[in-house]
Design a protein around this motif. Structure first.
Motif, mmCIF file in Angstrom:
data_model
loop_
_atom_site.group_PDB
_atom_site.id
_atom_site.type_symbol
_atom_site.label_atom_id
_atom_site.label_comp_id
_atom_site.label_asym_id
_atom_site.label_seq_id
_atom_site.Cartn_x
_atom_site.Cartn_y
_atom_site.Cartn_z
ATOM 1 N N GLY A 80 -32.049 37.883 -17.538
ATOM 2 C CA GLY A 80 -31.612 36.530 -17.223
ATOM 3 C C GLY A 80 -31.962 36.135 -15.804
ATOM 4 N N LEU A 240 -23.081 35.531 -19.822
ATOM 5 C CA LEU A 240 -24.525 35.322 -19.993
ATOM 6 C C LEU A 240 -24.869 33.882 -20.378
ATOM 7 N N PRO A 241 -24.261 33.327 -21.435
ATOM 8 C CA PRO A 241 -24.564 31.923 -21.741
ATOM 9 C C PRO A 241 -24.082 30.974 -20.649
ATOM 10 N N LYS A 242 -22.991 31.306 -19.980
ATOM 11 C CA LYS A 242 -22.500 30.471 -18.876
ATOM 12 C C LYS A 242 -23.530 30.434 -17.749
ATOM 13 N N ALA A 244 -26.801 30.921 -18.079
ATOM 14 C CA ALA A 244 -27.973 30.161 -18.536
ATOM 15 C C ALA A 244 -27.724 28.663 -18.443
ATOM 16 N N VAL A 245 -26.552 28.231 -18.872
ATOM 17 C CA VAL A 245 -26.216 26.806 -18.814
ATOM 18 C C VAL A 245 -26.173 26.323 -17.367
#
Length: 257
Positions: A80, A240-242, A244-245
């Motif tokens: 990431g 992880l998604p936090k 990326a956003v």
């Protein structure tokens, strides 16, 4: 013979800031060469192998952020981070996984006769890791090991035991929340040229857990493999998604701080 280059420290243009965390842009071989120079010149160096979860932790904790900024070297362990640096137009050379960096350094250590101390994990795992690494790298001098189950009241005793062996490298496996702050607090007192937090590497080396299969590694899905094997990690993985956003929404601010 390895040549010492005292001017090999990464400068500002060799780093990219991801929400304030200064990541090295060096590839694996450059990283190994740089750390070899520092070990040979006896410069105390804390290496943090960082991922998006650690970046998010730093954003939530000023103390954790300050600790990461003080580290002598932060390498992009997580895919990431590699993606984020490329997304903002300031890419790193490649991912530098801590597990592989550990093994690269030990290979150099065979030619240099370096001394290594292992700290962390459970008594059984650190002992097995010690035995396996000693068999794999017979020309490296593994001078001691200790499990990671000790509190603040025992820190002085642990530090004294490590200093008595005078290692060139100290690998610490106590979990990111504990190992990095502990290293930062005591690195000067420990006076070991290279100190690196290695997270779950001892678990893999000892055989307790398996590293992600090559297919997962090729697709940069090692994190997903770990989640499949350890579903209880899902709360931690939500970072992880936090991350990326946040990179997508705050692209203009990623390199600030």
């Amino acid at each position: 013979m390895v040549t010492v280059n005292l001017n090999s420290a990464p400068n500002a243009e060799d780093r990219v800031s991801i929400f304030g965390v200064p990541f090295s842009k060096m590839n694996m071989q450059q990283t190994v060469n740089h750390l070899t120079d520092r070990i040979l010149s006896r410069q105390v160096t804390q290496v943090i192998t960082a991922n998006p979860i650690m970046v998010m932790s730093a954003l939530e904790s000023p103390e954790y952020m300050a600790m990461m900024k003080r580290a002598e070297l932060v390498v992009p362990d997580g895919t990431g981070v590699v993606w984020a640096a490329k997304h903002v137009g300031n890419p790193v050379a490649e991912r530098v996984p801590g597990f592989e960096l550990l093994h690269h350094l030990l290979r150099v250590g065979e030619s240099q006769g370096w001394k290594v101390y292992l700290l962390g994990s459970s008594p059984e795992i650190v002992r097995e890791t010690y035995d396996r690494l000693r068999a794999q790298f017979p020309k490296v001098s593994f001078v001691g090991y200790r499990d990671g189950f000790f509190g603040a009241s025992e820190d002085a005793e642990v530090i004294r035991a490590i200093r008595e062996t005078n290692p060139d490298l100290l690998f610490v496996a106590r979990g990111a929340d504990t190992q990095e702050p502990w290293i930062a607090r005591y690195k000067q007192e420990l006076n070991v040229p290279l100190i690196m937090g290695v997270g779950g590497s001892f678990d893999v080396i000892s055989g307790k857990t398996k590293r992600a299969p090559a297919a997962f590694q090729k697709l940069h899905l090692e994190w997903f493999y770990r989640l499949l094997k350890e579903p209880t990690r899902y709360k931690r993985m939500l970072a992880l998604p936090k991350f990326a956003v946040k990179v997508l929404r705050d692209k203009e601010n990623v390199q600030k701080g």
